[in-house]
Write an enzyme that holds these catalytic residues in place. Structure first.
Site, PDB file in Angstrom:
ATOM      1  N   PRO A   2       2.657  -5.100   5.737  1.00 54.58           N
ATOM      2  CA  PRO A   2       1.345  -4.488   5.918  1.00 54.58           C
ATOM      3  C   PRO A   2       1.241  -3.141   5.235  1.00 54.58           C
ATOM      4  O   PRO A   2       2.134  -2.312   5.342  1.00 54.58           O
ATOM      5  CB  PRO A   2       1.228  -4.317   7.429  1.00 54.58           C
ATOM      6  CG  PRO A   2       2.453  -4.934   8.001  1.00 54.58           C
ATOM      7  CD  PRO A   2       3.474  -4.934   6.927  1.00 54.58           C
ATOM      8  N   GLU A   3       0.165  -2.973   4.529  1.00 55.41           N
ATOM      9  CA  GLU A   3      -0.155  -1.697   3.897  1.00 55.41           C
ATOM     10  C   GLU A   3      -1.398  -1.147   4.595  1.00 55.41           C
ATOM     11  O   GLU A   3      -1.823  -1.688   5.606  1.00 55.41           O
ATOM     12  CB  GLU A   3      -0.377  -1.910   2.389  1.00 55.41           C
ATOM     13  CG  GLU A   3       0.795  -2.629   1.732  1.00 55.41           C
ATOM     14  CD  GLU A   3       0.601  -2.879   0.251  1.00 55.41           C
ATOM     15  OE1 GLU A   3      -0.111  -2.112  -0.405  1.00 55.41           O
ATOM     16  OE2 GLU A   3       1.171  -3.863  -0.261  1.00 55.41           O
TER      17      GLU A   3
END
Length: 283
Positions: A2-3
């Site tokens: 996840p960014e």
DNA sequence: AAACAAACCTGTGCGC
DNA sequence: TGCGCACAGGTTTGTT
């Protein structure tokens, strides 16, 4: 995994489902998930408290508690936060469970922290201990969505850094929240090669890069983030994101460029990370 | 100082 | 079908 866009989507899920609710009970399975402190510290810090807000700095989730303390969650590569009815069957690798009390309108629920690779973490700390327990928070750069972020700020910060442009975009102390997928997408939209030297970028070019950072990240948040083939990333309700359908370079090595239609997408390595770009579009 | 590699883990996909 | 290897969204630590 996840960014910024995925973490922001999780944050919004926390606002919708969890903020305002009391944690009745806490279970900690894998100790590695709470390695920054201890099982006892997490249970003591969360039991009986109300979650009063859900914030985000870069890829860090920061929930304020009515005790005055803060809960930090980092998903790292494979972490998920899921909300489910009380007693529902938990997936493998569920390492922390927060039991959420019923409210006038909501049944009792559970908040699960699931993380196969166990790089992720959950920790509770108070402001007096923050610099010791979560020292990296103080080193985070500007959040391009949550903070005021101007082309001038980016210009100043880029010109202080050496190394390749993509490496600098991945440096969380410069701009917080960009990871491998969005760095490649941003550079493609900005029409810049990943190996450009930041110091040599003119102001107008940095302004274009700034625009690409903001528009890629905003579009990705709007789409609920990117879910890849392994469906590792899902939101609190278990729904996938949709931004993967808008990827123009990430994961497309060898395929025809969607922008110029001429070149095939090149693949190389920058800072040890797989990097995809178009040799025609990006200069 | 700064650039790179290795480390932390598990799961999956691919080639043989 | 099964096995072994390479690789994966992140970040820190250690090594040149």
């Amino acid at each position: 995994m996840p960014e910024l866009p995925e973490v922001e989507t999780v944050r919004r899920g926390l606002v919708k489902h969890v903020v305002g609710r009391r944690i009745e009970r806490v279970e900690v399975g894998r100790l590695r998930t709470v390695r920054r402190t201890s099982r006892e510290a997490l249970i003591d810090g969360l039991s009986g408290v109300v979650i009063t807000s859900a914030g985000r700095r870069g890829k860090y989730l920061l929930c304020e508690l009515d005790s005055g303390e803060t809960m930090m969650i980092h998903l790292r590569m494979s972490g998920q936060v899921l909300v489910s009815p009380r007693g529902a069957t938990r997936p493998p690798h569920t390492h922390v469970v927060l039991h959420l009390a019923a409210t006038a309108t909501q049944q009792p629920q559970e908040l699960w922290f699931v993380d196969p690779r166990t790089f992720g973490e959950v920790v509770v700390f108070d402001s007096a201990q923050a610099s010791v327990i979560v020292p990296e928070l103080a080193r985070l750069g500007i959040d391009p969505i949550a903070d005021e972020f101007t082309p001038e700020m980016l210009f100043e910060r880029l010109h202080k850094k050496r190394g390749k442009l993509k490496s600098v975009l991945l440096d969380q102390s410069v701009v917080a929240g960009i990871g491998n997928i969005y760095a490649d997408e941003i550079l493609h939209l900005a029409k810049l090669r990943p190996d450009r030297v930041p110091l040599q970028l003119a102001r107008a070019t940095v302004t274009r890069l700034h625009g690409a950072i903001v528009s890629v990240l905003r579009a990705a948040v709007e789409a609920g983030g990117s879910t890849l083939r392994d469906t590792q990333y899902v939101d609190l309700e278990g729904d996938t994101g949709n931004f993967q359908d808008q990827h123009r370079v990430y994961g497309r090595a060898g395929e025809q460029c969607l922008t110029c239609g001429v070149a095939r997408i090149s693949q190389t390595t920058v800072s040890g990370r797989t990097t995809c770009y178009c040799r025609i579009c990006q200069r």
